[in-house]
Design a protein around this motif. Structure first.
Motif, PDB file in Angstrom:
ATOM      1  N   VAL A  16      19.858  45.820  28.416  1.00 39.02           N
ATOM      2  CA  VAL A  16      20.315  44.535  28.283  1.00 39.02           C
ATOM      3  C   VAL A  16      20.281  44.267  30.015  1.00 39.02           C
ATOM      4  O   VAL A  16      20.253  42.474  30.661  1.00 39.02           O
ATOM      5  CB  VAL A  16      21.379  44.267  27.764  1.00 39.02           C
ATOM      6  N   VAL A  17      20.739  45.197  30.540  1.00 38.81           N
ATOM      7  CA  VAL A  17      20.911  45.269  32.286  1.00 38.81           C
ATOM      8  C   VAL A  17      19.270  44.241  33.108  1.00 38.81           C
ATOM      9  O   VAL A  17      19.231  43.510  33.705  1.00 38.81           O
ATOM     10  CB  VAL A  17      20.692  46.556  33.184  1.00 38.81           C
ATOM     11  N   ALA A  18      17.775  44.931  32.750  1.00 39.08           N
ATOM     12  CA  ALA A  18      16.713  44.794  33.290  1.00 39.08           C
ATOM     13  C   ALA A  18      15.944  43.462  32.968  1.00 39.08           C
ATOM     14  O   ALA A  18      15.738  42.554  33.579  1.00 39.08           O
ATOM     15  CB  ALA A  18      15.833  46.044  32.626  1.00 39.08           C
ATOM     16  N   ALA A  19      17.470  43.042  31.569  1.00 37.58           N
ATOM     17  CA  ALA A  19      16.748  41.352  31.376  1.00 37.58           C
ATOM     18  C   ALA A  19      16.929  40.278  31.673  1.00 37.58           C
ATOM     19  O   ALA A  19      17.196  39.718  31.953  1.00 37.58           O
ATOM     20  CB  ALA A  19      16.227  41.123  29.621  1.00 37.58           C
ATOM     21  N   HIS A  20      18.102  40.788  32.545  1.00 39.83           N
ATOM     22  CA  HIS A  20      19.261  39.835  33.264  1.00 39.83           C
ATOM     23  C   HIS A  20      18.932  39.914  34.487  1.00 39.83           C
ATOM     24  O   HIS A  20      18.929  38.436  35.217  1.00 39.83           O
ATOM     25  CB  HIS A  20      20.759  40.838  33.762  1.00 39.83           C
ATOM     26  N   GLY A  21      17.373  40.296  35.167  1.00 35.81           N
ATOM     27  CA  GLY A  21      17.095  40.531  36.423  1.00 35.81           C
ATOM     28  C   GLY A  21      15.557  41.654  36.384  1.00 35.81           C
ATOM     29  O   GLY A  21      14.893  42.071  35.384  1.00 35.81           O
ATOM     30  N   PHE A  22      15.003  41.182  37.484  1.00 33.50           N
ATOM     31  CA  PHE A  22      14.585  42.733  38.092  1.00 33.50           C
ATOM     32  C   PHE A  22      14.449  42.326  39.629  1.00 33.50           C
ATOM     33  O   PHE A  22      15.058  42.431  40.327  1.00 33.50           O
ATOM     34  CB  PHE A  22      12.512  41.881  37.636  1.00 33.50           C
ATOM     35  N   ALA A  23      13.237  43.837  39.335  1.00 33.93           N
ATOM     36  CA  ALA A  23      12.763  44.107  40.959  1.00 33.93           C
ATOM     37  C   ALA A  23      11.433  44.015  41.719  1.00 33.93           C
ATOM     38  O   ALA A  23      11.018  44.185  40.574  1.00 33.93           O
ATOM     39  CB  ALA A  23      13.471  45.376  40.372  1.00 33.93           C
ATOM     40  N   VAL A  24      11.273  43.647  42.716  1.00 27.24           N
ATOM     41  CA  VAL A  24      10.452  43.753  43.522  1.00 27.24           C
ATOM     42  C   VAL A  24      10.168  44.977  45.075  1.00 27.24           C
ATOM     43  O   VAL A  24      11.515  45.276  44.989  1.00 27.24           O
ATOM     44  CB  VAL A  24      10.116  42.208  44.102  1.00 27.24           C
ATOM     45  N   ASP A  25       9.639  45.404  44.634  1.00 27.83           N
ATOM     46  CA  ASP A  25       9.470  46.291  45.790  1.00 27.83           C
ATOM     47  C   ASP A  25       8.493  45.961  47.275  1.00 27.83           C
ATOM     48  O   ASP A  25       7.467  45.522  47.209  1.00 27.83           O
ATOM     49  CB  ASP A  25       7.892  47.945  44.967  1.00 27.83           C
ATOM     50  N   LEU A  26       9.268  45.601  48.672  1.00 24.12           N
ATOM     51  CA  LEU A  26       8.859  45.426  49.629  1.00 24.12           C
ATOM     52  C   LEU A  26       8.184  46.032  50.066  1.00 24.12           C
ATOM     53  O   LEU A  26       9.681  47.624  50.490  1.00 24.12           O
ATOM     54  CB  LEU A  26       9.940  44.456  49.694  1.00 24.12           C
ATOM     55  N   PRO A  27       7.411  46.348  51.282  1.00 21.92           N
ATOM     56  CA  PRO A  27       6.633  47.355  52.120  1.00 21.92           C
ATOM     57  C   PRO A  27       7.602  48.034  53.136  1.00 21.92           C
ATOM     58  O   PRO A  27       7.667  49.318  53.207  1.00 21.92           O
ATOM     59  CB  PRO A  27       5.676  46.262  52.360  1.00 21.92           C
ATOM     60  N   VAL A  28       8.517  47.016  53.794  1.00 21.36           N
ATOM     61  CA  VAL A  28       9.316  47.722  54.543  1.00 21.36           C
ATOM     62  C   VAL A  28      11.204  47.902  53.717  1.00 21.36           C
ATOM     63  O   VAL A  28      11.586  48.666  54.593  1.00 21.36           O
ATOM     64  CB  VAL A  28       9.352  46.407  55.605  1.00 21.36           C
TER      65      VAL A  28
END
Length: 88
Positions: A16-28
């Motif tokens: 439920v928490v994951a479906a509410h948004g997502f995350a992106v790995d940024l280099p810096v």
């Protein structure tokens, strides 16, 4: 058997928490959580209102911060429910 049930409850809360948004790995910066589209629209409208000087930027900042805090509390509550179900 209770452990399997607790794990399934925890997995449900995580989904439920994951479906509410997502995350992106940024280099810096590292891992950055991206809010759902309706929240991005809210922040965008606040920004547009501040740029158009319909509302002052401190007001827009307070509104955005309040919105973020409420959303953060919602996520924390979902995790606490999952942990409580895990212990039960």
């Amino acid at each position: 058997m209770a452990e399997k049930s607790a794990t399934s409850h925890r997995n449900a809360v995580d989904r439920v928490v994951a479906a509410h948004g997502f995350a992106v790995d940024l280099p810096v910066v590292g891992r950055v959580r991206i809010p759902p589209p309706e929240h991005l629209a809210y922040y965008g409208v606040l920004g547009a209102l501040a740029v158009a000087e319909i509302i002052e930027w401190p007001v827009a900042l307070v509104l955005a911060t309040g919105h973020w805090l409420v959303e953060n509390q919602h996520n924390r509550l979902a995790h606490e429910v999952g942990e409580a179900l895990e212990e039960a």
